[in-house]
Structures are given as C-alpha cells and as structure tokens.
Design an enzyme around this catalytic site. Structure first.
Site, PDB file in Angstrom:
ATOM      1  N   CYS A  77      14.053  10.347   6.353  1.00  0.00           N
ATOM      2  CA  CYS A  77      13.980  10.030   7.785  1.00  0.00           C
ATOM      3  C   CYS A  77      15.344  10.150   8.458  1.00  0.00           C
ATOM      4  O   CYS A  77      15.450  10.649   9.577  1.00  0.00           O
ATOM      5  CB  CYS A  77      13.429   8.622   7.982  1.00  0.00           C
ATOM      6  SG  CYS A  77      11.703   8.427   7.502  1.00  0.00           S
ATOM      7  N   LYS A  97       0.857  -1.193   0.000  1.00  0.00           N
ATOM      8  CA  LYS A  97       0.000   0.000   0.000  1.00  0.00           C
ATOM      9  C   LYS A  97       0.893   1.243   0.000  1.00  0.00           C
ATOM     10  O   LYS A  97       1.473   1.612   1.014  1.00  0.00           O
ATOM     11  CB  LYS A  97      -0.929   0.042   1.214  1.00  0.00           C
ATOM     12  CG  LYS A  97      -1.982   1.159   1.095  1.00  0.00           C
ATOM     13  CD  LYS A  97      -2.567   1.562   2.420  1.00  0.00           C
ATOM     14  CE  LYS A  97      -1.693   2.549   3.156  1.00  0.00           C
ATOM     15  NZ  LYS A  97      -1.529   3.862   2.446  1.00  0.00           N
ATOM     16  N   GLU A 149       9.830   1.636  10.897  1.00  0.00           N
ATOM     17  CA  GLU A 149      10.881   2.647  10.784  1.00  0.00           C
ATOM     18  C   GLU A 149      10.188   3.997  10.830  1.00  0.00           C
ATOM     19  O   GLU A 149       9.533   4.403   9.870  1.00  0.00           O
ATOM     20  CB  GLU A 149      11.666   2.459   9.483  1.00  0.00           C
ATOM     21  CG  GLU A 149      13.024   3.144   9.503  1.00  0.00           C
ATOM     22  CD  GLU A 149      12.988   4.508   8.873  1.00  0.00           C
ATOM     23  OE1 GLU A 149      12.733   5.487   9.624  1.00  0.00           O
ATOM     24  OE2 GLU A 149      13.219   4.620   7.671  1.00  0.00           O
TER      25      GLU A 149
END
Length: 470
Positions: free
Chosen positions: A277, A170, A243
């Site tokens: 990130c 997704k 994560e």
C-alpha cells in the site's frame, strides 16, 4: 494438493460449511490446498466465543498480558522457517523477503507487548480530581489483505490483545494459510476464544462490519471495500480503523544526484513486487533529468531475476493472483496505446505463474490510467515536471493520500515541499518505511484512523474520564 484446512473457533478446529475454494500458488498456478468458507452462523459462533473470552481476558493483569505476548513472539520465532515457507507458497514473494516478514512480525509483537498504556492525571485542584483511563472495546474484527499476510495480521491482532480486547480474524481467501497457522500458534499460548479465525469473502465481510457484537473493525485493503465496511458499520457505530488504497507520489528535486537515489527509489517502488500500500507508485522527475532517471531505473529493473520465490537466485516473485496480474497488464497496455513508452519490461514471461517483468513507463502524465489508478504491481510510471509548483500540483491531483516522498540533498527545500503534500506520511530520501513506533495512516480516500505507536494502540481503547468533586 494437500488436505482440507480448518478454521479455529473457541480453540477448536472447525471446517467451514460455506463454499469450497482452493488456495493457489501464484508461481505455479497449482492448488496448494482446499478450504471452505465460514457460514454466517459460524461467524456468530466465533464472535460469541470472543465475547465470552473477553470477560476474563480484559481482567488479565497487564504484566501477564505482556508476558503472554512475548511468548507468542517466541512461538513465531520458533516456527519461522515454516511460516516463511507458507508465505512463499501462497503469496509468492522471494524466501528472503518472507523471512524478513516473519522476523518483523515477531519484533512487532514484542514492541506492542512493551507499550505502556497511559492513565493521565488531568486535574488535581482544590475543587476536583480528574483522571483518565483506557478501557478495552470488546471484540475486534480484523480483515486482512493478501500482500503481507502474516505481517498485517500481526499489525491488527497484537494491539488488540495488548489493550485487553479479543479478536475474530478474517484473512484474504487468496492467502489464508499463514493467518490460520498464526492463530494456531497464538492459541497454544492464550486461553481459548481470545483469538479466533474464520474464512470467507464478501458475505462474511459484510456480516462482520454489521455485526452487533463486534465493537471495532480494522481493515487493510481497497478503498471501495473500506467504504462498504463504513456504510455497514453505521448501524452500530462501531469503531473503525481503515488503511485503504494509496497511489503514493514522489518528487525528485532538480539537480539531485541520481546515482545517490536511484537504487533506493527502485527498492521502495518494487518492494514485494510493488504490492504494498505504501510503495512509491508515481515518480515525478524534473525534465532536465528525466531521461537519465528512466535509464537508471531501467538498468536496475533489468538486473532482477524473476522466478519462483523458493529459487535461491530469485529477486522478483510473481504477482499474487490472476485478477491483479490482468489489471497490471491492462494498465500497461492502456499506457502503451496512449503514447506511453515502455522503457523496460511491459510483458509477462511465457509459462505458468502470474509473473510480470519489472516495468518502467515513460512519456505518461496525470490523466493516464497508469498514473491516476493504483497499479499495485511491478510497474512504475515516470512523469516529467517543469518546476516544483507543477510537481506538487500533479502529486496532489488525486483522491488518495496515504504517503508521499521528496528526494534530494537540499533538506530545507525537501521539508518545505513535504508540508505541501496531501498525505498522511511524507518521507524524505526514503519511502514505504513503516515502523512499530511511528503512527501511520492515510488522508483523503486512503483511510480513517492510524496504526502503530501509542496513537495506534489507543484506537483499540475507550477513553474514560473520572471526574471527582472534592
């Protein structure tokens, strides 16, 4: 605007029956195409297809799985120009960076294909023979963000395939097109149902994390969403790799040669316009070198050419979406209102597109929103420290613990400080480098589990011990 884009379930294109949405080009704010979200019933169909395919895929010989994964890498390379163009169009990054993303995705696929799955002998004594094996979990659900839409999908999907699992992917509704094309290419190589893709947001994400026939969820994204996934997954005790957010701190050692490190620091801050990130997001500099570092970073920022990722001279693309653009602007304005000094940038250029100039903010510290919150955009707060104990204390002051770094020529001191930082990875004279062979994961509120390398691969497996009495 182009035509409707479909999902892929059990090898067949399927139009979602949920709400319609448009995919927006962040450089122009024009709609690229229209899509429809999946219904929960369509998610069930995708999971059922993956479950059926698992019965055969798990039995596929190891050498054959490796061969097929190399063929997927071939297809990525053969379609590299198309994939890079899609990335620029829906995500916004400059074309050269998008081309790097495609090349890295293919290389990552090949690395995972060649990983050996260990089956250790634990004991072979007069009384017993004990061995271990690694078995696939079943159906793995991948939920990916918008910042590296192709790369992170590959990070999730390829270890799952290598270990004999099947997948329901997704992507983010902001950048679904690359993942849709990736899954189409995978389905040209693998049997139907091994990899499926659905589109959706909160409703579908919640249904995935609670689904009784999904055995593992791997998610890259915000901490708040990761918490929601963990809570939803508790009913089935499914495996999780999360994560999550990071607000990575870096410490520049006193008396460091700033000319030797400034450009590398800048690059690891503003990679992908800061929308990474593991990017460096808080920079702590000794008060004796503070102004000099701010000046050097500002000079580098002012050299950037902000523009559409397809323009050949662009070095700095847009923020990916309107909400993130508003957050970045709000954090800068909050810093300005509370005494922060905008050394450079601090504004959005006029005209269409979610552009924001690369920005350096001085005279802020812990307690300012810009320092305490993950900005995830083209802004760097630079904070002065008195001594290294003060620097470490400020670097560790926060809920996140994804990555951190220490910069300077004294490697013994840098390694000593590295052990004091509360984060999953510490780089020395580098930052934001993730490699297929090196485990990567967060501490504190930055995640659960690791990705990459053998340790990451084994998170897609169930350890089974076979203890035989002689």
């Amino acid at each position: 605007m182009t035509t409707q884009r479909s999902m892929l379930i059990d090898g067949s294109p399927v139009i979602g029956t949920g709400d319609a949405f448009s995919v927006i080009n962040p450089a122009t704010e024009d709609a690229i195409c229209q899509c429809n979200m999946a219904s929960v019933e369509q998610l069930d169909q995708a999971v059922s297809a993956a479950r059926r395919a698992f019965a055969t895929w798990r039995q596929t010989p190891d050498a054959e799985r490796c061969r097929l994964m190399h063929r997927i890498a071939d297809r990525l390379e053969e379609n590299a120009d198309e994939l890079a163009g899609i990335i620029v169009q829906e995500q916004g990054k400059p074309l050269a960076l998008a081309q790097m993303e495609v090349g890295a995705a293919a290389a990552w696929t090949r690395y995972n294909a060649d990983l050996e799955i260990p089956e250790p002998l634990l004991e072979d004594s007069d009384s017993r023979h004990v061995s271990a094996c690694r078995k696939p979990l079943g159906v793995v659900a991948s939920i990916t963000p918008w910042n590296w839409p192709l790369m992170i999908a590959v990070w999730h999907i390829m270890p799952a395939l290598r270990t004999g699992n099947t997948v329901v992917s997704k992507p983010s509704g902001l950048t679904p097109l690359n993942t849709l094309r990736l899954v189409e290419l995978i389905n040209e190589v693998l049997p139907s149902g091994v990899v499926n893709v659905v589109m959706g947001e909160a409703e579908i994400g919640s249904a995935i994390s609670a689904h009784e026939d999904i055995d593992k969820v791997i998610f890259t994204g915000s901490t708040s969403t990761g918490q929601h996934i963990m809570a939803n997954a508790s009913g089935t005790l499914k495996r999780l790799t999360l994560e999550l957010g990071g607000n990575d701190a870096a410490i520049v050692l006193p008396d460091t040669d700033l000319d030797a490190v400034a450009e590398r620091i800048f690059d690891t801050v503003f990679i992908n316009m800061g929308q990474t990130c593991s990017a460096l997001k808080r920079l702590y500099v000794h008060e004796g070198q503070y102004e000099a570092m701010c000046s050097r970073l500002a000079e580098l920022a002012e050299r950037q050419k902000v523009g559409d990722g397809f323009a050949p001279d662009t070095t700095f693309g847009p923020v990916q979406n309107a909400d993130q653009h508003r957050l970045v602007s709000a954090l800068v304005e909050d810093a300005r209102a509370h005494g922060g000094r905008i050394v450079c940038g601090g504004e959005a250029p006029h005209g269409p597109g979610y552009f924001y100039s690369p920005t350096i903010v001085a005279d802020v510290s812990n307690g300012h929103r810009l320092v305490d919150e993950e900005q995830f955009g083209p802004v760097l707060p630079v904070v002065a420290y008195r001594d290294l104990e003060h620097a470490v204390s400020m670097a560790n002051d926060g809920a996140f613990g994804l990555g951190g770094s220490v910069w300077g020529a004294d490697l013994e001191l840098a390694n000593h400080l590295a052990t004091q930082l509360e984060c999953g990875t510490v780089w020395i004279n580098n930052h934001a480098e993730v490699l297929p062979n090196i485990p990567f994961g967060g501490s504190k509120m930055s995640g659960v589990g690791v990705e990459f390398g053998l340790e990451g691969l084994l998170e897609y497996t169930q350890l089974q011990v076979i203890n035989s009495r002689k």
